[in-house]
Design a protein around this motif. Structure first.
Motif, mmCIF file in Angstrom:
data_model
loop_
_atom_site.group_PDB
_atom_site.id
_atom_site.type_symbol
_atom_site.label_atom_id
_atom_site.label_comp_id
_atom_site.label_asym_id
_atom_site.label_seq_id
_atom_site.Cartn_x
_atom_site.Cartn_y
_atom_site.Cartn_z
ATOM 1 N N LEU A 192 27.755 -58.441 -80.768
ATOM 2 C CA LEU A 192 26.593 -57.675 -81.214
ATOM 3 C C LEU A 192 26.065 -58.168 -82.559
ATOM 4 C CD1 LEU A 192 27.703 -54.057 -80.210
ATOM 5 C CD2 LEU A 192 25.920 -55.443 -79.158
ATOM 6 N N LEU A 193 26.942 -58.696 -83.391
ATOM 7 C CA LEU A 193 26.502 -59.193 -84.691
ATOM 8 C C LEU A 193 25.531 -60.354 -84.523
ATOM 9 C CD1 LEU A 193 26.920 -58.733 -87.726
ATOM 10 C CD2 LEU A 193 28.710 -60.457 -87.656
ATOM 11 N N PHE A 194 25.840 -61.281 -83.602
ATOM 12 C CA PHE A 194 24.911 -62.390 -83.336
ATOM 13 C C PHE A 194 23.563 -61.853 -82.858
ATOM 14 C CE2 PHE A 194 28.943 -64.873 -82.520
ATOM 15 C CZ PHE A 194 28.830 -65.637 -83.662
ATOM 16 N N VAL A 195 23.617 -60.881 -81.962
ATOM 17 C CA VAL A 195 22.375 -60.335 -81.389
ATOM 18 C C VAL A 195 21.558 -59.617 -82.456
ATOM 19 C CG1 VAL A 195 21.434 -58.717 -79.707
ATOM 20 C CG2 VAL A 195 23.417 -60.138 -79.105
ATOM 21 N N LEU A 196 22.209 -58.768 -83.241
ATOM 22 C CA LEU A 196 21.489 -57.975 -84.242
ATOM 23 C C LEU A 196 20.937 -58.843 -85.365
ATOM 24 C CD1 LEU A 196 23.906 -54.916 -84.433
ATOM 25 C CD2 LEU A 196 21.672 -54.998 -83.353
ATOM 26 N N GLU A 197 21.670 -59.873 -85.756
ATOM 27 C CA GLU A 197 21.173 -60.770 -86.803
ATOM 28 C C GLU A 197 19.901 -61.479 -86.348
ATOM 29 O OE1 GLU A 197 24.961 -62.245 -89.457
ATOM 30 O OE2 GLU A 197 24.606 -63.229 -87.554
ATOM 31 N N SER A 198 19.886 -61.906 -85.097
ATOM 32 C CA SER A 198 18.696 -62.594 -84.590
ATOM 33 C C SER A 198 17.559 -61.616 -84.312
ATOM 34 C CB SER A 198 19.056 -63.349 -83.300
ATOM 35 O OG SER A 198 20.073 -64.297 -83.551
ATOM 36 N N LEU A 199 17.907 -60.444 -83.791
ATOM 37 C CA LEU A 199 16.879 -59.487 -83.404
ATOM 38 C C LEU A 199 16.156 -58.903 -84.608
ATOM 39 C CD1 LEU A 199 15.587 -57.941 -81.039
ATOM 40 C CD2 LEU A 199 17.362 -56.210 -81.310
ATOM 41 N N PHE A 200 16.902 -58.566 -85.650
ATOM 42 C CA PHE A 200 16.311 -57.892 -86.815
ATOM 43 C C PHE A 200 16.202 -58.798 -88.034
ATOM 44 C CE2 PHE A 200 18.314 -54.420 -84.342
ATOM 45 C CZ PHE A 200 17.175 -53.678 -84.091
ATOM 46 N N GLN A 201 16.500 -60.100 -87.849
ATOM 47 C CA GLN A 201 16.375 -61.057 -88.941
ATOM 48 C C GLN A 201 17.147 -60.599 -90.184
ATOM 49 O OE1 GLN A 201 14.634 -64.267 -89.081
ATOM 50 N NE2 GLN A 201 15.086 -63.870 -86.926
ATOM 51 N N ILE A 202 18.393 -60.192 -89.949
ATOM 52 C CA ILE A 202 19.261 -59.741 -91.043
ATOM 53 C C ILE A 202 20.199 -60.877 -91.403
ATOM 54 C CG2 ILE A 202 21.042 -58.078 -91.703
ATOM 55 C CD1 ILE A 202 19.768 -56.110 -89.802
ATOM 56 N N SER A 203 20.392 -61.060 -92.686
ATOM 57 C CA SER A 203 21.254 -62.142 -93.162
ATOM 58 C C SER A 203 22.546 -61.558 -93.716
ATOM 59 C CB SER A 203 20.545 -62.946 -94.252
ATOM 60 O OG SER A 203 19.344 -63.484 -93.765
ATOM 61 N N THR A 204 23.636 -61.846 -93.055
ATOM 62 C CA THR A 204 24.950 -61.481 -93.573
ATOM 63 C C THR A 204 25.510 -62.650 -94.376
ATOM 64 O OG1 THR A 204 26.093 -62.291 -91.609
ATOM 65 C CG2 THR A 204 25.333 -59.999 -91.579
ATOM 66 N N ASN A 205 26.575 -62.408 -95.075
ATOM 67 C CA ASN A 205 27.208 -63.484 -95.848
ATOM 68 C C ASN A 205 27.636 -64.625 -94.932
ATOM 69 O OD1 ASN A 205 26.865 -62.097 -98.204
ATOM 70 N ND2 ASN A 205 28.939 -61.304 -98.300
ATOM 71 N N MET A 206 28.057 -64.283 -93.709
ATOM 72 C CA MET A 206 28.501 -65.322 -92.781
ATOM 73 C C MET A 206 27.343 -66.213 -92.360
ATOM 74 S SD MET A 206 30.973 -62.797 -90.617
ATOM 75 C CE MET A 206 29.835 -61.431 -90.819
ATOM 76 N N THR A 207 26.181 -65.598 -92.106
ATOM 77 C CA THR A 207 25.001 -66.387 -91.738
ATOM 78 C C THR A 207 24.534 -67.251 -92.905
ATOM 79 O OG1 THR A 207 24.347 -64.547 -90.324
ATOM 80 C CG2 THR A 207 22.699 -66.224 -90.760
ATOM 81 N N LEU A 208 24.550 -66.674 -94.082
ATOM 82 C CA LEU A 208 24.091 -67.416 -95.257
ATOM 83 C C LEU A 208 25.017 -68.579 -95.586
ATOM 84 C CD1 LEU A 208 23.024 -64.407 -97.512
ATOM 85 C CD2 LEU A 208 21.524 -65.992 -96.300
ATOM 86 N N LEU A 209 26.316 -68.396 -95.354
ATOM 87 C CA LEU A 209 27.245 -69.498 -95.626
ATOM 88 C C LEU A 209 27.044 -70.657 -94.660
ATOM 89 C CD1 LEU A 209 30.614 -67.767 -96.554
ATOM 90 C CD2 LEU A 209 29.231 -69.258 -97.979
ATOM 91 N N THR A 210 26.612 -70.341 -93.442
ATOM 92 C CA THR A 210 26.359 -71.434 -92.494
ATOM 93 C C THR A 210 25.190 -72.302 -92.932
ATOM 94 O OG1 THR A 210 24.961 -69.979 -91.152
ATOM 95 C CG2 THR A 210 27.285 -70.125 -90.551
ATOM 96 N N ILE A 211 24.174 -71.702 -93.542
ATOM 97 C CA ILE A 211 23.037 -72.513 -93.997
ATOM 98 C C ILE A 211 23.302 -73.135 -95.364
ATOM 99 C CG2 ILE A 211 21.419 -71.109 -92.674
ATOM 100 C CD1 ILE A 211 20.525 -69.811 -95.261
ATOM 101 N N CYS A 212 24.413 -72.769 -96.000
ATOM 102 C CA CYS A 212 24.791 -73.426 -97.257
ATOM 103 C C CYS A 212 25.482 -74.762 -97.011
ATOM 104 C CB CYS A 212 25.713 -72.519 -98.076
ATOM 105 S SG CYS A 212 24.882 -71.120 -98.830
#
Length: 808
Positions: free
Chosen positions: A523-543
């Motif tokens: 659900l975290l993958f779905v919600l991050e993409s659906l609502f364009q929310i950035s968690t620390n895990m997502t932000l670390l991937t783009i770092c």
């Protein structure tokens, strides 16, 4: 009027020409407040619609659960194909146990016997006649006349007729003594008053059987044991023994035997106790009626039929009673009354939850996006809890699992595990409490599930909120949920009887942890993409420095890449000091200037030649190139699907700042003021930075760029430069919308000074060697010349016939 029109035509023509040459894009950059998503994010009707969905989902899961009808197709001696558990607290009457108690009550009632007064009277009369017969016989023998019985008591006459002469004479002598005669009558009456029972009837009962005797006056005597009541034979022997106790004749034994036979004939073998069936049965019925029926209580989720057991008639009767009780309960419950009650409770809980969240996180209640996120998590959690409950109802009878373990499989920690990284810990815990309350109402065990939900949500939320990658997030979720459930199970150890159910409990705790973590990750993958929310895990991937945009920045605009690294270092350290999100600050800082990839050579940090490309351009054109890197950065961020927070940082990191260099140059090149120079045309379109991390990036960007102009930088110079930039931003209103306090502002300034001083540090000059190694230099130069000549010969050599072009 004409001058303004000319200015408009000039600007439009210049922008059109630059767009054709590729200096700027043709798309107009809209402010965040002008977008449809921003309008939807602030729309009150949309927010009310989201809350209505949450309310409807909560009401639905409370109304949908209905007790399963009992499967009543089992027959006696059948092997039960599955276990059957009750869905309600069920009480039934145990007929067998109740009947057994009634039988015991009947048995405990003493037997009632009446003393037959006629038997006593006849016995006394027959005794007088007996003595008369003895006298007649003895006197007849003295007169030498034959004895003729009177015939009134044939049995006594027969006994007297069989007696020898000596025994008859002995009895005669005793009867002639008034003392012995009176004693005999007294003993006989006394025995008859005590009651004499038939031997066969006495032997037909146990010696422990109690009886009560009703005397000739109707009085009921105290209960006695059957063994204490004498039979006719025992009474006759006792009277004879007492009568002849002090008799010392040689013929005593024969006389005692004769007297016993005579007395037995007087009393009769049946005795004088008559069984009163009416009184006895009446008392037995009364005693049985006083017995309290044995009621067996089966608690909710307890089994009434266990899989693979042989069904008895009793089991079938219990199942039938349960079906009837379930139908009565279901019929008695009014659907609409239940719906209204649940609707009011859900509305009250939502109001309380909303008030709390608006107090601790007002930005959440002002953003429909975050309300959508929280509402989606709550709705999904409620539906998943309901689904798990129903699946357990289907599977547990087949596996013979007690429904008492149903709570162990419900993923109560799911909303906390999700929302703690999507929004915040306190919102996550309170949303988890709301879900736990609704789930508790589904189970009709609100307090227990509320306590369990509060502890599990709190522990799991704290455990996962600082996870920096998805693997760590999954492992933390599994361990925290499993351990918290295990601890709660150990605290409630007394509720689990037997090691079997305890093993099931611990195993299901682990399954719950794995289930919660897996669903949360998906659900975290779905919600991050659906609502364009950035968690620390997502932000670390783009770092990751291997990200395509960062690789492009590294090779196409190395100066901007180095500048972005320095800004990210400044921002990350400052964010740590003021308790902001350092990961967000670092990620946004790395991408804040990616728009310079469109025209990297027009920015001084990428100009290696040292010649400015803005020399031959009009200041307005140069400013448009500089201003355009924000729009181009947003376009690249959208193209590479960067998160919304990164796009916001790109759009806001300059705010509405003035491109002062080209603005000043435009004024200097127009001393006669023939062309109107408007300051607004040299300012960035904005909006102003709001979040703490974006404000820090805005300040770090300016400070890092300005620090490159320092000659022989020292801590004092750096501090003065930083302070001047900060004051300028404050005076210009660039920090008016920022979320930084003055205390945090001071900490950021101090952090920038410290970090910039370490970046701009100087080195100790190393002394040069006095003797140069000429041989090595000669070898190097010779190798370089040889390589150059080889490349020249290869270029001049013609290609072979029939061959294609040489590979590049």
């Amino acid at each position: 009027m004409s001058s303004q029109f000319l200015n408009f035509i000039t600007k439009f023509t210049a922008r059109r020409a630059m767009s054709k040459k590729g200096f700027i894009g043709s798309r107009k950059l809209r402010k965040s407040s002008d977008t449809l998503s921003s309008a939807a994010d602030k729309s009150k009707p949309l927010g009310i619609f989201i809350l209505s969905l949450i309310w409807a989902a909560s009401l639905a899961v409370l109304i949908l659960p209905q007790p399963n009808p009992a499967n009543n197709i089992l027959i006696p001696n059948q092997i039960a194909p599955q276990s059957i558990f009750v869905d309600i607290d069920f009480i039934y009457k145990d007929e067998e146990a109740t009947e057994k108690l009634k039988e015991n009550a009947r048995t405990s009632v003493p037997l009632f016997y009446k003393i037959d007064s006629a038997t006593g009277k006849n016995a006394v009369i027959d005794a007088e006649l007996m003595f008369g017969e003895i006298r007649s016989k003895v006197e007849g023998e003295k007169l030498l006349s034959s004895y003729k019985p009177s015939g009134e008591n044939k049995k006594i006459n027969e006994i007297i007729g069989t007696l020898d002469k000596l025994t008859v004479n002995d009895i005669y002598q005793l009867s002639e003594s008034s003392e012995y005669k009176d004693k005999f009558i007294s003993l006989l009456k006394n025995a008859l008053e005590q009651g004499i029972i038939n031997k066969a009837e006495k032997d037909g009962h146990t010696y422990g059987q109690q009886i009560r005797i009703i005397d000739t006056r109707g009085r009921i005597r105290y209960a006695k044991l059957m063994s204490e009541i004498t039979t006719s034979e025992e009474a006759a022997q006792s009277i004879a023994k007492s009568l002849l106790k002090y008799y010392s004749n040689k013929n005593k034994e024969q006389l005692s035997s004769a007297m016993s036979e005579i007395i037995l004939a007087l009393i009769g073998e049946k005795g004088n106790l008559l069984y009163d069936k009416e009184i006895t049965e009446g008392n037995r019925s009364t005693a049985a009626a006083r017995v309290i029926p044995v009621m067996v209580e089966i608690k909710k989720r307890q089994p009434i039929i266990v899989k693979n057991q042989t069904v008895s008639e009793k089991d079938q009767r219990i199942l039938q009673l349960y079906s009837e009780e379930l139908q009565n309960v279901t019929a008695a419950e009014n659907f609409w009354r239940k719906a209204v009650r649940c609707a009011l409770i859900c509305m009250f809980l939502m109001i309380v939850t909303g008030l709390y969240i608006s107090h601790i996180h007002p930005e959440v209640t002002r953003s429909n996006q975050q309300i959508w996120t929280m509402g989606t998590v709550v709705i999904l959690s409620l539906l998943l809890n309901y689904t798990c409950m129903r699946l357990f109802d289907i599977v547990s009878p087949e596996l013979n699992i007690s429904p008492a373990l149903q709570q162990q499989i419900i993923p109560l920690a799911l909303p906390a595990v999700l929302l703690s990284v999507l929004i915040g810990l306190r919102v996550a815990v309170y949303a988890g409490l709301y879900v736990a309350l609704i789930t508790g109402m589904m189970f009709e065990d609100s307090l227990n599930i509320l306590i369990k939900g509060m502890l599990v949500c709190g522990f799991a939320g704290v455990a996962v909120r600082n996870a920096m990658n998805y693997r760590s997030y999954f492992i933390r979720a599994v361990i925290s949920v499993t351990l918290s459930l295990l601890v709660l199970d150990l605290l409630n150890l007394w509720e689990f009887k037997g090691t079997g159910i305890l093993i099931w409990t611990e195993g299901m705790s682990l399954v719950n942890g794995m289930l919660t973590a897996t669903m949360a990750l998906v659900l975290l993958f779905v919600l991050e993409s659906l609502f364009q929310i950035s968690t620390n895990m997502t932000l670390l991937t783009i770092c990751d420095f291997n990200h395509p945009l960062l690789k492009r920045l590294q090779f196409e605009a190395p100066g901007t890449y180095h500048h972005s690294l320095m800004v990210s270092t400044l921002a990350e350290r400052a964010a740590q000091l003021i308790k902001a999100n350092p990961v967000k600050a670092r990620a946004c800082a790395l991408y804040h200037d990616i728009g310079k990839l469109s025209k990297p050579d027009y920015f001084i940090e990428n100009n290696i030649s040292g010649e400015s490309k803005h020399k031959e351009l009009h200041p307005r054109i140069s400013s448009m190139i500089i201003l355009n890197h924000v729009k181009e950065g947003v376009d690249l961020a959208i193209k590479y699907k960067l998160r919304r927070i990164v796009r916001d940082a790109i759009e806001q990191h300059h705010g509405t700042d003035l491109v002062y260099f080209f603005y000043k140059r435009a004024i200097e090149e127009n001393p006669d003021k023939t062309t109107l120079v408007q300051e607004q045309e040299y300012r960035y379109p904005g909006p102003l930075p709001h979040e703490k991390e974006v404000v820090i990036i805005s300040l770090a960007d300016a400070c890092e760029a300005a620090s490159r102009t320092l000659q022989k930088p020292s801590p004092a110079k750096v501090d003065e430069l930083v302070w001047e930039i900060f004051r300028k931003r404050l005076r210009d209103g660039q920090l008016d919308d920022g979320a930084l306090s003055f205390g945090e502002f001071a900490k950021v300034r101090k952090s920038f000074v410290t970090t910039l001083c370490t970046m701009l540090h100087s080195r100790i000059p190393y002394p040069k060697e006095e003797e140069e190694e000429e041989d090595e230099n000669d070898l190097f130069m010779e190798s370089w010349k040889t390589a150059q000549s080889s490349e020249k010969d290869a270029d001049e050599q013609p290609p072979a016939s029939g061959s294609g072009p040489l590979p590049s």
